[in-house]
Motif scaffolding. Structure first.
Motif, short mmCIF file in Angstrom:
data_model
loop_
_atom_site.label_atom_id
_atom_site.label_comp_id
_atom_site.label_asym_id
_atom_site.label_seq_id
_atom_site.Cartn_x
_atom_site.Cartn_y
_atom_site.Cartn_z
N GLY A 188 67.55 -3.34 97.22
CA GLY A 188 67.38 -1.57 97.94
C GLY A 188 66.62 -1.02 96.42
N ASP A 189 66.98 -1.80 95.10
CA ASP A 189 66.34 -0.51 93.40
C ASP A 189 64.84 -1.46 93.98
N ASP A 190 63.78 -0.12 93.24
CA ASP A 190 62.94 -0.70 92.83
C ASP A 190 62.97 -1.77 91.79
N SER A 232 54.19 -4.63 88.10
CA SER A 232 52.60 -3.95 89.19
C SER A 232 51.50 -4.64 89.20
N ARG A 239 52.30 -5.69 93.03
CA ARG A 239 52.04 -4.46 93.93
C ARG A 239 51.33 -5.75 94.95
N ILE A 290 61.13 -9.78 94.90
CA ILE A 290 60.82 -8.22 95.06
C ILE A 290 59.66 -8.33 95.89
N ASP A 291 59.49 -7.04 97.44
CA ASP A 291 58.86 -7.60 98.36
C ASP A 291 57.41 -6.55 97.60
N ASP A 302 55.66 -3.99 97.68
CA ASP A 302 56.00 -2.74 97.35
C ASP A 302 57.11 -2.21 96.29
N THR A 359 59.68 -3.52 96.08
CA THR A 359 61.94 -2.65 96.28
C THR A 359 62.27 -4.42 96.00
N VAL A 360 63.33 -4.15 95.44
CA VAL A 360 64.50 -5.73 95.17
C VAL A 360 64.88 -6.27 96.24
N ARG A 361 64.63 -7.25 97.09
CA ARG A 361 65.08 -7.26 98.49
C ARG A 361 65.85 -8.82 98.77
#
Length: 158
Positions: free
Chosen positions: A5-7, A26, A29, A126-127, A129, A131-133
């Motif tokens: 849930g974290d960036d 980045s 992304r 990481i997705d 966007d 975000t850590v999944r």
């Protein structure tokens, strides 16, 4: 501690592929999931087994438009040799100053050989966007990730 849930922290570092070039996370992304596989040391037994397992399972990730990046504190030259020797079909990132392992909170110390800054074995998915999944950290240096759980995390983002 970085959790689901974290960036995902952005970073810039040398990317070791066919050539060594600058890389910024980045810039990935919006292009699909990213798997960051942190490993302590190129050419060590468990690290070789881990990255060769990712190599052998890579087609499943590619089919889902996911990219795998191995990350260690080894210098680009060592990572280039390691990548070539084991025919790794994905790029490696040289965190030669330890900034990435610090940002991801996966700094380990091998006191028995006086290494104060190596990567703890860890995997983050990481997705698109940023975000850590999925997040996993080894409890000991010889522990390998649950590859099925990593694959399931990537598949859930497809």
């Amino acid at each position: 501690m970085l959790t689901v849930g974290d960036d995902a922290p952005d970073f810039a570092a040398p990317l070791v592929g066919a050539e060594t070039e600058p890389f910024r996370l980045s810039n990935r992304r919006g292009t699909g999931p990213v798997v960051l596989a942190f490993f302590p040391a190129a050419f060590s037994t468990t690290c070789t087994e881990e990255l060769c397992t990712f190599r052998d399972e890579l087609s499943a990730f590619s089919d889902l438009n996911a990219r795998v990046f191995g990350i260690s504190t080894d210098l680009p030259h060592a990572l280039s040799r390691f990548r070539a020797e084991h025919d790794l079909g994905f790029d490696l990132v040289s965190d030669n100053d330890g900034a990435i392992i610090d940002a991801y909170d996966v700094v380990d110390e091998w006191e028995h050989i006086n290494l104060t800054t190596v990567a703890q074995r860890a995997v983050f998915v990481i997705d698109a966007d940023g975000t850590v999944r999925y997040a996993w950290r080894a409890d000991n240096p010889g522990e390998e990730p649950d590859y099925d759980a990593v694959a399931e995390a990537v598949e859930s983002l497809a």
